[in-house]
Design a protein around this motif. Sequence first.
Motif, mmCIF file in Angstrom:
data_model
loop_
_atom_site.group_PDB
_atom_site.id
_atom_site.type_symbol
_atom_site.label_atom_id
_atom_site.label_comp_id
_atom_site.label_asym_id
_atom_site.label_seq_id
_atom_site.Cartn_x
_atom_site.Cartn_y
_atom_site.Cartn_z
ATOM 1 N N ALA A 28 0.825 -1.210 0.000
ATOM 2 C CA ALA A 28 0.000 0.000 0.000
ATOM 3 C C ALA A 28 0.858 1.259 0.000
ATOM 4 C CB ALA A 28 -0.917 0.008 1.215
ATOM 5 N N GLY A 29 1.984 1.231 0.690
ATOM 6 C CA GLY A 29 2.774 2.436 0.895
ATOM 7 C C GLY A 29 3.614 2.889 -0.278
ATOM 8 N N LEU A 30 4.039 1.966 -1.132
ATOM 9 C CA LEU A 30 4.905 2.309 -2.257
ATOM 10 C C LEU A 30 4.178 2.085 -3.573
ATOM 11 C CD1 LEU A 30 8.121 0.455 -1.000
ATOM 12 C CD2 LEU A 30 7.514 2.862 -0.649
ATOM 13 N N LEU A 31 4.479 2.888 -4.568
ATOM 14 C CA LEU A 31 3.821 2.713 -5.868
ATOM 15 C C LEU A 31 4.133 1.361 -6.490
ATOM 16 C CD1 LEU A 31 3.884 6.182 -7.630
ATOM 17 C CD2 LEU A 31 1.911 4.831 -6.942
ATOM 18 N N ILE A 32 5.315 0.828 -6.205
ATOM 19 C CA ILE A 32 5.649 -0.504 -6.727
ATOM 20 C C ILE A 32 4.744 -1.568 -6.108
ATOM 21 C CG2 ILE A 32 7.413 -1.099 -5.017
ATOM 22 C CD1 ILE A 32 9.018 -2.255 -7.438
ATOM 23 N N GLY A 33 4.024 -1.192 -5.062
ATOM 24 C CA GLY A 33 3.109 -2.115 -4.396
ATOM 25 C C GLY A 33 2.023 -2.656 -5.293
ATOM 26 N N VAL A 34 1.774 -1.980 -6.409
ATOM 27 C CA VAL A 34 0.775 -2.468 -7.363
ATOM 28 C C VAL A 34 1.093 -3.892 -7.791
ATOM 29 C CG1 VAL A 34 -0.180 -2.082 -9.676
ATOM 30 C CG2 VAL A 34 0.171 -0.165 -8.148
ATOM 31 N N GLY A 70 0.761 1.091 5.951
ATOM 32 C CA GLY A 70 0.934 1.270 4.511
ATOM 33 C C GLY A 70 -0.037 2.269 3.920
ATOM 34 N N THR A 71 -1.312 2.213 4.331
ATOM 35 C CA THR A 71 -2.293 3.153 3.766
ATOM 36 C C THR A 71 -2.021 4.581 4.227
ATOM 37 O OG1 THR A 71 -3.873 2.690 5.543
ATOM 38 C CG2 THR A 71 -4.136 1.441 3.512
ATOM 39 N N VAL A 115 -6.968 -5.388 -5.232
ATOM 40 C CA VAL A 115 -5.548 -5.349 -5.570
ATOM 41 C C VAL A 115 -5.291 -4.134 -6.454
ATOM 42 C CG1 VAL A 115 -3.705 -6.563 -6.793
ATOM 43 C CG2 VAL A 115 -5.343 -7.844 -5.422
ATOM 44 N N GLY A 116 -4.224 -3.430 -6.199
ATOM 45 C CA GLY A 116 -3.890 -2.246 -6.975
ATOM 46 C C GLY A 116 -4.550 -1.006 -6.420
ATOM 47 N N ALA A 117 -5.832 -1.103 -6.123
ATOM 48 C CA ALA A 117 -6.560 0.046 -5.563
ATOM 49 C C ALA A 117 -6.044 0.378 -4.165
ATOM 50 C CB ALA A 117 -8.050 -0.237 -5.523
ATOM 51 N N ARG A 118 -5.582 -0.639 -3.412
ATOM 52 C CA ARG A 118 -5.009 -0.398 -2.086
ATOM 53 C C ARG A 118 -3.815 0.539 -2.183
ATOM 54 N NH1 ARG A 118 -6.276 -5.651 -1.231
ATOM 55 N NH2 ARG A 118 -4.325 -6.482 -2.018
ATOM 56 N N THR A 119 -3.101 0.468 -3.281
ATOM 57 C CA THR A 119 -1.912 1.285 -3.472
ATOM 58 C C THR A 119 -2.259 2.685 -3.965
ATOM 59 O OG1 THR A 119 -0.678 -0.711 -4.042
ATOM 60 C CG2 THR A 119 0.295 1.371 -4.690
ATOM 61 N N ILE A 120 -3.201 2.788 -4.867
ATOM 62 C CA ILE A 120 -3.469 4.048 -5.561
ATOM 63 C C ILE A 120 -4.510 4.913 -4.853
ATOM 64 C CG2 ILE A 120 -4.354 4.990 -7.731
ATOM 65 C CD1 ILE A 120 -2.997 2.555 -9.076
ATOM 66 N N ALA A 121 -5.547 4.309 -4.278
ATOM 67 C CA ALA A 121 -6.655 5.075 -3.683
ATOM 68 C C ALA A 121 -6.213 6.056 -2.591
ATOM 69 C CB ALA A 121 -7.724 4.128 -3.167
ATOM 70 N N PRO A 122 -5.321 5.676 -1.663
ATOM 71 C CA PRO A 122 -4.922 6.662 -0.654
ATOM 72 C C PRO A 122 -4.245 7.889 -1.270
ATOM 73 C CG PRO A 122 -4.312 4.463 0.058
ATOM 74 C CD PRO A 122 -4.765 4.351 -1.368
ATOM 75 N N ARG A 123 -3.458 7.683 -2.295
ATOM 76 C CA ARG A 123 -2.804 8.814 -2.967
ATOM 77 C C ARG A 123 -3.838 9.707 -3.655
ATOM 78 N NH1 ARG A 123 0.634 4.751 -2.704
ATOM 79 N NH2 ARG A 123 2.862 5.162 -2.535
#
Length: 196
Positions: A28-34, A70-71, A115-123
């Motif tokens: 969640a915390g890093l963009l590579i997390g996708v 992470g979020t 999946v993927g949304a966990r990484t991008i949605a907080p940003r």
Amino acid sequence: MPDPLWLLRDLPSPVVLVAGGALIAAEAGLLIGVVLPGASAVLALGVLANLGIVAPALAVGTAAAAAVFGTQVAYLRGRRIGLTSRPYLRKPQLHATALLRRTGPLAFSLCQWLVGARTIAPRLAARAGISYSRFATISVPTAAAWGTSLVVVGYLTGAAYKAICQWLNYGALLIVAAVVVTTWYTTRRRQRPTQA
């Protein structure tokens, strides 16, 4: 197929928990997390708890804390640097931030489970101007519930772990057989002369 967890069985419990927590937080915390397998790491912690490699309470605590951490990192990084400045992604980002503004807390809750949304949605939430307190009020319990529930699912399926590993051996053979049969059938159909 060898046991995928064989490497982890001989590691000390704290090492397994730190590695699992780092992977969950990084998703969640890093963009590579996708592309990182955060959900798989949470499920694996549950399986490892069932196998006695880590304590169940520590597995739940690690997964929940790492997901929450992470979020929060993702939100704060989104506030500072956003997602990306690539021109072809500006329009989708504008649409996504507008959607987050309209749907608010429901969107945060649902994104945690995708999946993927966990990484991008907080940003995107940060870029949409949603306050940190509003974001945290929803994201903290949702992320903790996500981590906890997946550890529990992993723990409950841990009893069937050996059977699943054995089934995957057969499953891989079935997939290969299905590909061969499908290829043969498709090739044969193409080679048939068309009827007038």
